[in-house]
Write an enzyme that holds these catalytic residues in place. Structure first.
Site, PDB file in Angstrom:
ATOM      1  N   ASP A   8     -32.111 105.435  59.489  1.00  0.00           N
ATOM      2  CA  ASP A   8     -30.669 105.533  59.798  1.00  0.00           C
ATOM      3  C   ASP A   8     -30.093 107.060  60.104  1.00  0.00           C
ATOM      4  O   ASP A   8     -28.986 107.296  59.600  1.00  0.00           O
ATOM      5  CB  ASP A   8     -29.893 104.935  58.513  1.00  0.00           C
ATOM      6  CG  ASP A   8     -30.406 103.469  58.432  1.00  0.00           C
ATOM      7  OD1 ASP A   8     -30.867 102.726  59.366  1.00  0.00           O
ATOM      8  OD2 ASP A   8     -30.422 103.071  57.255  1.00  0.00           O
ATOM      9  N   GLU A   9     -30.751 107.779  60.572  1.00  0.00           N
ATOM     10  CA  GLU A   9     -30.360 109.149  60.683  1.00  0.00           C
ATOM     11  C   GLU A   9     -29.455 109.158  61.912  1.00  0.00           C
ATOM     12  O   GLU A   9     -28.911 110.098  62.356  1.00  0.00           O
ATOM     13  CB  GLU A   9     -31.653 110.281  61.031  1.00  0.00           C
ATOM     14  CG  GLU A   9     -32.524 110.104  60.035  1.00  0.00           C
ATOM     15  CD  GLU A   9     -33.794 109.265  59.885  1.00  0.00           C
ATOM     16  OE1 GLU A   9     -33.542 108.357  60.651  1.00  0.00           O
ATOM     17  OE2 GLU A   9     -34.624 109.335  59.090  1.00  0.00           O
ATOM     18  N   LYS A  60     -30.857 107.972  65.140  1.00  0.00           N
ATOM     19  CA  LYS A  60     -31.690 107.940  66.177  1.00  0.00           C
ATOM     20  C   LYS A  60     -31.133 107.366  67.572  1.00  0.00           C
ATOM     21  O   LYS A  60     -31.176 107.870  68.473  1.00  0.00           O
ATOM     22  CB  LYS A  60     -32.912 107.196  65.770  1.00  0.00           C
ATOM     23  CG  LYS A  60     -33.698 107.950  64.693  1.00  0.00           C
ATOM     24  CD  LYS A  60     -34.794 107.012  64.241  1.00  0.00           C
ATOM     25  CE  LYS A  60     -34.612 105.602  63.581  1.00  0.00           C
ATOM     26  NZ  LYS A  60     -34.164 105.897  62.373  1.00  0.00           N
ATOM     27  N   ALA A 101     -35.510  97.541  61.715  1.00  0.00           N
ATOM     28  CA  ALA A 101     -34.682  98.689  62.337  1.00  0.00           C
ATOM     29  C   ALA A 101     -33.355  97.974  62.691  1.00  0.00           C
ATOM     30  O   ALA A 101     -33.327  96.844  62.979  1.00  0.00           O
ATOM     31  CB  ALA A 101     -35.276  99.141  63.467  1.00  0.00           C
ATOM     32  N   GLY A 102     -32.256  98.952  62.310  1.00  0.00           N
ATOM     33  CA  GLY A 102     -30.763  98.696  62.759  1.00  0.00           C
ATOM     34  C   GLY A 102     -30.382  99.763  63.574  1.00  0.00           C
ATOM     35  O   GLY A 102     -30.177 100.841  62.946  1.00  0.00           O
ATOM     36  N   HIS A 103     -30.310  99.743  64.684  1.00  0.00           N
ATOM     37  CA  HIS A 103     -29.816 101.114  65.574  1.00  0.00           C
ATOM     38  C   HIS A 103     -28.654 100.857  66.097  1.00  0.00           C
ATOM     39  O   HIS A 103     -28.405  99.824  67.051  1.00  0.00           O
ATOM     40  CB  HIS A 103     -31.067 101.292  66.810  1.00  0.00           C
ATOM     41  CG  HIS A 103     -32.225 101.425  66.056  1.00  0.00           C
ATOM     42  ND1 HIS A 103     -33.317 101.862  66.803  1.00  0.00           N
ATOM     43  CD2 HIS A 103     -32.582 101.970  64.893  1.00  0.00           C
ATOM     44  CE1 HIS A 103     -34.431 102.186  66.261  1.00  0.00           C
ATOM     45  NE2 HIS A 103     -33.970 102.273  65.049  1.00  0.00           N
ATOM     46  N   THR A 162     -36.548  94.683  53.802  1.00  0.00           N
ATOM     47  CA  THR A 162     -35.300  94.017  54.687  1.00  0.00           C
ATOM     48  C   THR A 162     -35.663  92.509  54.716  1.00  0.00           C
ATOM     49  O   THR A 162     -34.909  91.543  55.152  1.00  0.00           O
ATOM     50  CB  THR A 162     -35.308  94.548  56.070  1.00  0.00           C
ATOM     51  OG1 THR A 162     -36.602  94.256  56.839  1.00  0.00           O
ATOM     52  CG2 THR A 162     -35.004  95.905  56.362  1.00  0.00           C
ATOM     53  N   ARG A 208     -56.993  91.673  60.622  1.00  0.00           N
ATOM     54  CA  ARG A 208     -57.550  91.060  62.002  1.00  0.00           C
ATOM     55  C   ARG A 208     -57.388  89.532  61.988  1.00  0.00           C
ATOM     56  O   ARG A 208     -58.054  88.833  62.669  1.00  0.00           O
ATOM     57  CB  ARG A 208     -58.957  91.773  61.853  1.00  0.00           C
ATOM     58  CG  ARG A 208     -58.956  93.031  62.407  1.00  0.00           C
ATOM     59  CD  ARG A 208     -60.492  93.464  61.977  1.00  0.00           C
ATOM     60  NE  ARG A 208     -60.526  93.509  60.255  1.00  0.00           N
ATOM     61  CZ  ARG A 208     -61.710  93.862  59.907  1.00  0.00           C
ATOM     62  NH1 ARG A 208     -62.717  94.501  60.450  1.00  0.00           N
ATOM     63  NH2 ARG A 208     -61.524  94.067  58.524  1.00  0.00           N
ATOM     64  N   GLN A 221     -37.317 103.574  61.763  1.00  0.00           N
ATOM     65  CA  GLN A 221     -37.376 103.811  60.410  1.00  0.00           C
ATOM     66  C   GLN A 221     -37.486 105.394  60.193  1.00  0.00           C
ATOM     67  O   GLN A 221     -36.768 106.187  61.022  1.00  0.00           O
ATOM     68  CB  GLN A 221     -38.635 103.501  59.728  1.00  0.00           C
ATOM     69  CG  GLN A 221     -38.568 101.878  59.386  1.00  0.00           C
ATOM     70  CD  GLN A 221     -38.755 101.033  60.680  1.00  0.00           C
ATOM     71  OE1 GLN A 221     -39.824 101.192  61.111  1.00  0.00           O
ATOM     72  NE2 GLN A 221     -37.855  99.975  60.929  1.00  0.00           N
ATOM     73  N   ARG A 257     -26.559  96.403  53.442  1.00  0.00           N
ATOM     74  CA  ARG A 257     -26.579  96.936  51.874  1.00  0.00           C
ATOM     75  C   ARG A 257     -26.153  98.432  51.791  1.00  0.00           C
ATOM     76  O   ARG A 257     -26.313  99.380  52.781  1.00  0.00           O
ATOM     77  CB  ARG A 257     -28.205  97.371  51.576  1.00  0.00           C
ATOM     78  CG  ARG A 257     -28.873  95.934  50.945  1.00  0.00           C
ATOM     79  CD  ARG A 257     -30.115  96.170  50.661  1.00  0.00           C
ATOM     80  NE  ARG A 257     -30.960  96.436  51.963  1.00  0.00           N
ATOM     81  CZ  ARG A 257     -32.393  96.689  51.477  1.00  0.00           C
ATOM     82  NH1 ARG A 257     -32.899  96.558  50.697  1.00  0.00           N
ATOM     83  NH2 ARG A 257     -33.166  96.978  52.793  1.00  0.00           N
ATOM     84  N   ARG A 267     -25.948 102.348  51.520  1.00  0.00           N
ATOM     85  CA  ARG A 267     -27.029 103.156  51.505  1.00  0.00           C
ATOM     86  C   ARG A 267     -26.630 104.342  50.235  1.00  0.00           C
ATOM     87  O   ARG A 267     -25.565 104.523  49.971  1.00  0.00           O
ATOM     88  CB  ARG A 267     -27.077 104.117  52.650  1.00  0.00           C
ATOM     89  CG  ARG A 267     -27.324 103.287  53.982  1.00  0.00           C
ATOM     90  CD  ARG A 267     -27.146 103.871  55.359  1.00  0.00           C
ATOM     91  NE  ARG A 267     -27.558 102.999  56.485  1.00  0.00           N
ATOM     92  CZ  ARG A 267     -27.000 102.974  57.695  1.00  0.00           C
ATOM     93  NH1 ARG A 267     -26.199 104.037  57.987  1.00  0.00           N
ATOM     94  NH2 ARG A 267     -27.412 102.114  58.703  1.00  0.00           N
TER      95      ARG A 267
END
Ligand code: GDP
Ligand code: IMO
Ligand code: MG
Length: 424
Positions: A13-14, A16, A39-41, A128, A142, A224, A303, A305
């Protein structure tokens, strides 16, 4: 033209997606290479907010080829919802390509993710619950089911039947849950997904290779962050993939010599969702202020942070483990109004000073941050060039550069596409 990796250099969550969006203006290809819809972008353009989970953020530019690479785990149900949502906003998905080698998140993966978290109790990871861990488990074991299997009903049926038999046994006999999956139902569901997704399927390793060979601008969109890497992160409080630069090579199917630049995205502070040690975490008013002003609530799960001061031990670790060539420092505007800001320069464990991120979680949990205190700054969200920034912000950037041993090339001063200052 060149190929650039953009990865998260903290706990995710920076920002990106914002950097990808800014750089997508010039890019011809944007590639996701790991993770899934955990991921949540977020991308903000004017008054519009876009949230992506599996689709590369470059999709906002028509003509940009958007690739979901072999290292990504795909929940077809989630992906179809996302495609529909994007199309409803008037954005074309004609340029989306999905790797035939990518593994599929199955309904039992999602169930097992939840059950396993419940069973962990107090020591739950705080996943998540998107089935990411169990899907990567099957890949490593495999027994996973891949996108290419959707094109062969016989193969798909055999693999689903085998998996369902084992998963049902585990769920019922090990976890004592009265839950049962039906293989025929799943096969039918996935054949239906396949019908809708088939136009997007491709050998994406060829597409990415050819784009780089032709000298196109290619961006690799990390998901991530470094500290969530399954090998290098704060194990076991990590995700199940490789968000570092090395993961890009495997997850996109290219070699390391095809990468020209590695940009690590950091916030001017640190956040993390889920559990696990976090040395600079703030439990006071400042932490609450950062969460409120920075709107630090998960894009995927909603949620809150956890928030803390910038941690240069982590920063340096990310620079080293991903060969970062520059840093994109986001959300520096969020710290505005604080009289003083702090940077963690090292950890202290007992009387020992620690400069390198420790492998042992128990050791990390005992680490106390050693802080350097710097002057704060006022509102910078309207500024447009480095020269205009207050002296205190310039000093903050300089200290981060010195401590992390790499240049800051971009400064985020707001969530919008145009709230970004390029630094020469
Ligand atoms: P990602 O997962 O790394 O793409 O980041 P997320 O989208 O999950 O979270 C970053 C949040 O910060 C989003 O809501 C962005 O709109 C927002 N954001 C990104 N850069 C900046 C910035 O420089 N300043 C502010 N205030 N917000 C930002
Ligand atoms: P983006 O790409 C922040 C965290 C979860 C949990 C741990 C394991 O938006 O930066 P998982 O579901 O992957 O098994 O959960 O990893 N996590 C993230 N935290 N940003 C993310 O993605 C994350 N994806 C997973 O909260 O702690
Ligand atoms: Mg996110």
């Amino acid at each position: 033209m060149s190929s650039k990796v953009i990865i998260g250099a903290q706990w995710g969550d920076e920002g990106k997606a914002k950097i990808i969006d800014i750089m997508s203006e010039k890019a011809e290809v944007v590639v996701r290479s790991q993770g899934g819809n955990n991921a949540g972008h977020t991308v903000r353009v004017g008054g519009e907010t876009y949230k992506f989970h599996l689709i590369p953020s470059g999709i906002l530019y028509s003509g940009t080829l958007c690739v979901i690479g072999n290292g990504v785990v795909i929940d077809p149900e989630g992906l179809l919802e996302e495609i529909q949502g994007v199309q409803e906003k008037g954005i074309s998905t004609d340029n989306l390509k999905i790797s035939l080698r990518a593994h599929l998140v199955m309904p039992y993966h999602k169930e097992l993710d939840g059950i396993k978290e419940e069973q962990r109790g107090e020591s739950s990871i705080g996943t998540t619950k998107k089935g990411i861990g169990p899907c990567y488990m099957d890949k490593a074991e495999r027994s996973g089911i891949r996108v290419c299997d959707l094109l062969n009903e016989k193969v798909l049926r055999a693999k689903v039947q085998e998996n369902v038999q084992i998963k049902n046994a585990i769920i019922q006999q090990v976890y004592k849950k009265d839950i049962s999956f039906d293989a025929d139902e799943i096969v039918q569901m996935y054949l239906n997904y396949a019908k809708q997704l088939k136009p997007y399927f491709a050998d994406t390793t060829v597409l990415v290779y050819e784009a780089i060979q032709e000298g196109k601008e290619v961006l690799f969109e990390g998901a991530q962050g470094t500290l969530l890497d399954i090998d290098l992160g704060s194990y076991p409080y990590v995700t199940s993939s490789h968000p570092v630069t090395g993961g890009v090579c495997i997850g996109a199917g290219i070699g390391p010599t095809m990468i020209d630049e590695c940009i690590g995205v950091m916030k001017g502070y640190v956040t993390r969702v889920g559990k696990g040690p976090f040395p600079t975490e703030l439990f006071d008013e400042t932490g609450d202020k950062i969460r409120t002003v920075g709107q630090e609530f998960g894009t995927t799960t909603g949620r809150p942070r956890r928030c803390g001061w910038f941690d240069a031990v982590i920063g340096k670790f990310a620079v080293r483990t991903s060969s970062l060539t520059t840093i994109a420092l986001n959300k520096v505007d969020v710290l505005a109004g604080l009289d003083k800001v702090k940077i963690c320069t090292a950890y202290k464990r007992g009387k020992t000073l620690i400069h390198d991120f420790p492998a042992s979680l128990e050791e990390l949990a005992q680490c106390e941050p050693v802080y350097e205190t710097l002057d704060g700054w006022g509102d910078i969200s309207h500024m447009s060039c480095y020269e205009d920034l207050p002296k205190s912000v310039k000093h903050y950037i300089k200290r981060i550069e010195e401590l992390c041993n790499v240049k800051v090339s971009m400064l985020g001063i707001g969530p919008n596409r145009n709230q970004n200052i390029m630094i020469k």
